[in-house]
Design a protein around this motif. Structure first.
Motif, PDB file in Angstrom:
ATOM      1  N   ALA A 258       0.768  -1.320  -0.021  1.00 18.48           N
ATOM      2  CA  ALA A 258       0.077   0.051  -0.021  1.00 18.48           C
ATOM      3  C   ALA A 258       0.880   1.402   0.012  1.00 18.48           C
ATOM      4  N   ALA A 259       1.847   1.153   0.676  1.00 16.73           N
ATOM      5  CA  ALA A 259       3.058   2.462   0.927  1.00 16.73           C
ATOM      6  C   ALA A 259       3.567   2.470  -0.327  1.00 16.73           C
TER       7      ALA A 259
ATOM      8  N   SER B 129      -4.614  -6.145   8.285  1.00 12.12           N
ATOM      9  CA  SER B 129      -5.278  -6.130   9.536  1.00 12.12           C
ATOM     10  C   SER B 129      -4.022  -6.398  10.487  1.00 12.12           C
ATOM     11  N   THR B 130      -4.200  -5.480  11.688  1.00 14.07           N
ATOM     12  CA  THR B 130      -3.386  -5.696  12.967  1.00 14.07           C
ATOM     13  C   THR B 130      -3.623  -5.187  14.127  1.00 14.07           C
ATOM     14  N   SER B 131      -3.272  -5.302  15.046  1.00 15.80           N
ATOM     15  CA  SER B 131      -3.462  -4.780  16.379  1.00 15.80           C
ATOM     16  C   SER B 131      -2.276  -4.017  16.856  1.00 15.80           C
ATOM     17  N   ASP B 132      -1.344  -4.006  16.192  1.00 17.54           N
ATOM     18  CA  ASP B 132      -0.107  -3.318  16.754  1.00 17.54           C
ATOM     19  C   ASP B 132      -0.402  -1.988  16.855  1.00 17.54           C
ATOM     20  N   PRO B 133      -0.214  -1.501  18.165  1.00 22.56           N
ATOM     21  CA  PRO B 133      -0.465  -0.129  18.698  1.00 22.56           C
ATOM     22  C   PRO B 133       0.248   1.072  17.741  1.00 22.56           C
ATOM     23  N   MET B 134       1.319   0.850  17.111  1.00 26.32           N
ATOM     24  CA  MET B 134       1.905   1.605  16.165  1.00 26.32           C
ATOM     25  C   MET B 134       1.250   1.693  14.591  1.00 26.32           C
ATOM     26  N   LEU B 135       1.375   0.322  14.193  1.00 31.28           N
ATOM     27  CA  LEU B 135       1.095   0.088  13.070  1.00 31.28           C
ATOM     28  C   LEU B 135      -0.409   0.214  12.675  1.00 31.28           C
ATOM     29  N   GLU B 136      -1.101  -0.318  13.538  1.00 31.46           N
ATOM     30  CA  GLU B 136      -2.793   0.116  13.399  1.00 31.46           C
ATOM     31  C   GLU B 136      -3.164   1.405  12.903  1.00 31.46           C
ATOM     32  N   PRO B 137      -2.600   2.680  13.693  1.00 31.83           N
ATOM     33  CA  PRO B 137      -3.157   3.915  13.580  1.00 31.83           C
ATOM     34  C   PRO B 137      -2.376   4.371  12.084  1.00 31.83           C
ATOM     35  N   GLU B 138      -1.177   3.870  12.263  1.00 26.15           N
ATOM     36  CA  GLU B 138      -0.322   4.116  10.770  1.00 26.15           C
ATOM     37  C   GLU B 138      -1.128   3.780   9.504  1.00 26.15           C
ATOM     38  N   SER B 139      -1.555   2.496   9.494  1.00 21.46           N
ATOM     39  CA  SER B 139      -2.431   1.973   8.451  1.00 21.46           C
ATOM     40  C   SER B 139      -3.768   3.057   8.173  1.00 21.46           C
ATOM     41  N   ILE B 140      -4.437   3.034   9.193  1.00 23.40           N
ATOM     42  CA  ILE B 140      -5.492   3.893   8.951  1.00 23.40           C
ATOM     43  C   ILE B 140      -5.260   5.218   8.805  1.00 23.40           C
ATOM     44  N   GLY B 141      -4.225   6.036   9.141  1.00 25.37           N
ATOM     45  CA  GLY B 141      -3.660   7.243   8.711  1.00 25.37           C
ATOM     46  C   GLY B 141      -3.339   7.253   7.086  1.00 25.37           C
ATOM     47  N   LEU B 142      -2.831   6.185   6.499  1.00 21.07           N
ATOM     48  CA  LEU B 142      -2.237   5.860   5.456  1.00 21.07           C
ATOM     49  C   LEU B 142      -3.380   6.054   4.495  1.00 21.07           C
ATOM     50  N   MET B 143      -4.674   5.154   4.727  1.00 23.17           N
ATOM     51  CA  MET B 143      -5.725   5.107   4.054  1.00 23.17           C
ATOM     52  C   MET B 143      -6.384   6.421   4.104  1.00 23.17           C
ATOM     53  N   GLY B 144      -6.081   7.404   4.995  1.00 22.32           N
ATOM     54  CA  GLY B 144      -6.641   8.649   5.094  1.00 22.32           C
ATOM     55  C   GLY B 144      -5.967   9.621   3.985  1.00 22.32           C
TER      56      GLY B 144
ATOM     57  N   LYS C  66     -10.108   8.535  13.432  1.00 25.28           N
ATOM     58  CA  LYS C  66      -9.874   7.219  13.957  1.00 25.28           C
ATOM     59  C   LYS C  66      -8.392   6.712  14.302  1.00 25.28           C
ATOM     60  N   ALA C  67      -7.630   7.200  13.335  1.00 26.04           N
ATOM     61  CA  ALA C  67      -6.044   7.110  13.545  1.00 26.04           C
ATOM     62  C   ALA C  67      -5.795   7.648  14.618  1.00 26.04           C
ATOM     63  N   ALA C  68      -5.952   9.154  14.960  1.00 23.62           N
ATOM     64  CA  ALA C  68      -5.599   9.914  16.047  1.00 23.62           C
ATOM     65  C   ALA C  68      -6.090   9.570  17.365  1.00 23.62           C
ATOM     66  N   ASP C  69      -7.360   8.841  17.513  1.00 25.58           N
ATOM     67  CA  ASP C  69      -7.922   8.106  18.395  1.00 25.58           C
ATOM     68  C   ASP C  69      -7.303   6.788  18.981  1.00 25.58           C
ATOM     69  N   LYS C  70      -6.829   5.983  17.918  1.00 30.83           N
ATOM     70  CA  LYS C  70      -6.116   4.690  18.130  1.00 30.83           C
ATOM     71  C   LYS C  70      -4.855   4.983  18.499  1.00 30.83           C
TER      72      LYS C  70
ATOM     73  N   ILE D 207       0.752  13.812  14.598  1.00 35.49           N
ATOM     74  CA  ILE D 207       0.649  13.816  13.120  1.00 35.49           C
ATOM     75  C   ILE D 207      -0.655  13.613  12.560  1.00 35.49           C
ATOM     76  N   PHE D 208      -1.361  12.728  13.132  1.00 34.37           N
ATOM     77  CA  PHE D 208      -2.605  12.433  12.549  1.00 34.37           C
ATOM     78  C   PHE D 208      -3.725  13.723  12.793  1.00 34.37           C
ATOM     79  N   LEU D 209      -3.507  14.303  13.968  1.00 35.90           N
ATOM     80  CA  LEU D 209      -4.383  15.700  14.192  1.00 35.90           C
ATOM     81  C   LEU D 209      -4.115  16.823  13.412  1.00 35.90           C
ATOM     82  N   LYS D 210      -2.736  16.871  13.025  1.00 35.62           N
ATOM     83  CA  LYS D 210      -2.548  18.042  12.065  1.00 35.62           C
ATOM     84  C   LYS D 210      -3.096  17.719  10.681  1.00 35.62           C
ATOM     85  N   LYS D 211      -2.953  16.314  10.213  1.00 37.20           N
ATOM     86  CA  LYS D 211      -3.606  15.836   8.886  1.00 37.20           C
ATOM     87  C   LYS D 211      -5.087  16.298   8.917  1.00 37.20           C
TER      88      LYS D 211
END
Length: 233
Positions: free
Chosen positions: A115-116, A135-150, A168-172, A182-186
């Motif tokens: 995807a990247a 799919s992932t539950s990793d605390p770093m990778l999960e929000p990163e993947s959601i943000g990347l889709m954003g 959603k990414a910022a909340d995660k 980063i996600f809040l700025k986006k």
């Protein structure tokens, strides 16, 4: 005395009832013992089969997939995106890993990398598709993947979807001083694109309040001032 006799009688009745139940159970086992043994045997075979698959098929496949993906990761890190995605003829790319090692962790992670890669190639629909399968539950990778889709939806001009994903990414990532701002700025930038100055202002104020030591927090006053000018404050 009467109470004692009643208690003894009740005890005898309970014992009789228990003996009857035990007798019924024994009779059931005796009558259905062949079926019971078949069912137990099947359960044992299933357990052994799962254990054998995990040990002799899945585990080696995981190790091999991870080893195969190493070169693709190196190409990705060196910005050789086509080689990372499709391989070089000797080593497989992320797409090959996904196809040939399905159900492994490596194949799942390859979807994020792919995807990247698609994002860098400007193929945003492909990036969204890959992230939808990841799919992932990793605390770093999960929000990163959601943000990347954003990011992909932002590039497509679908700001509303991007806003939902950035939220959603910022909340995660809440509480993470690196990712959350980063996600809040986006998110704030997405609001600005839609000229929602008040919403953007609130986001930048949140960054200043909750993540003052982050890179985004250091610039929060600048963002806030820009929004206040837009709002005439």
């Amino acid at each position: 005395m009467a109470n004692t006799q009643n208690e003894e009688q009740q005890g005898q009745l309970d014992q009789v009832e228990m003996d009857l139940q035990i007798g019924k159970a024994e009779q059931f086992v005796e009558t259905n013992q062949n079926t019971i043994f078949i069912v137990l045997g099947a359960v044992i075979l299933i357990i052994i089969g799962i254990w054998g698959y995990n040990k002799y098929v899945k585990a080696p496949k995981e190790v091999n997939a991870a080893a195969q993906m190493h070169m693709a990761e190196l190409y990705f890190e060196n910005d050789s995106i086509n080689l990372a995605l499709n391989g070089d003829g000797n080593y497989p790319g992320f797409l090959n890993i996904i196809d040939n090692y399905s159900s492994t962790d490596a194949a799942n992670n390859a979807k994020f990398y792919a995807a990247a890669c698609y994002m860098r190639l400007g193929q945003f629909d492909q990036a969204i598709k890959m992230l939808g399968d990841f799919s992932t539950s990793d605390p770093m990778l999960e929000p990163e993947s959601i943000g990347l889709m954003g990011d992909a939806y932002m590039e497509k001009g679908e700001t509303a979807k991007a806003v939902d994903l950035y939220k959603k990414a910022a909340d995660k990532a809440k509480g993470n001083n690196l990712l959350a701002p980063i996600f809040l700025k986006k998110l704030g930038t997405a609001f600005e694109k839609d000229q929602k100055w008040e919403d953007a202002l609130k986001i930048y104020e949140t960054i200043k309040k909750d993540y003052p030591t982050s890179n985004e927090g250091a610039l929060a006053d600048k963002y806030i001032q820009a929004m206040k000018i837009k709002l005439g404050k």
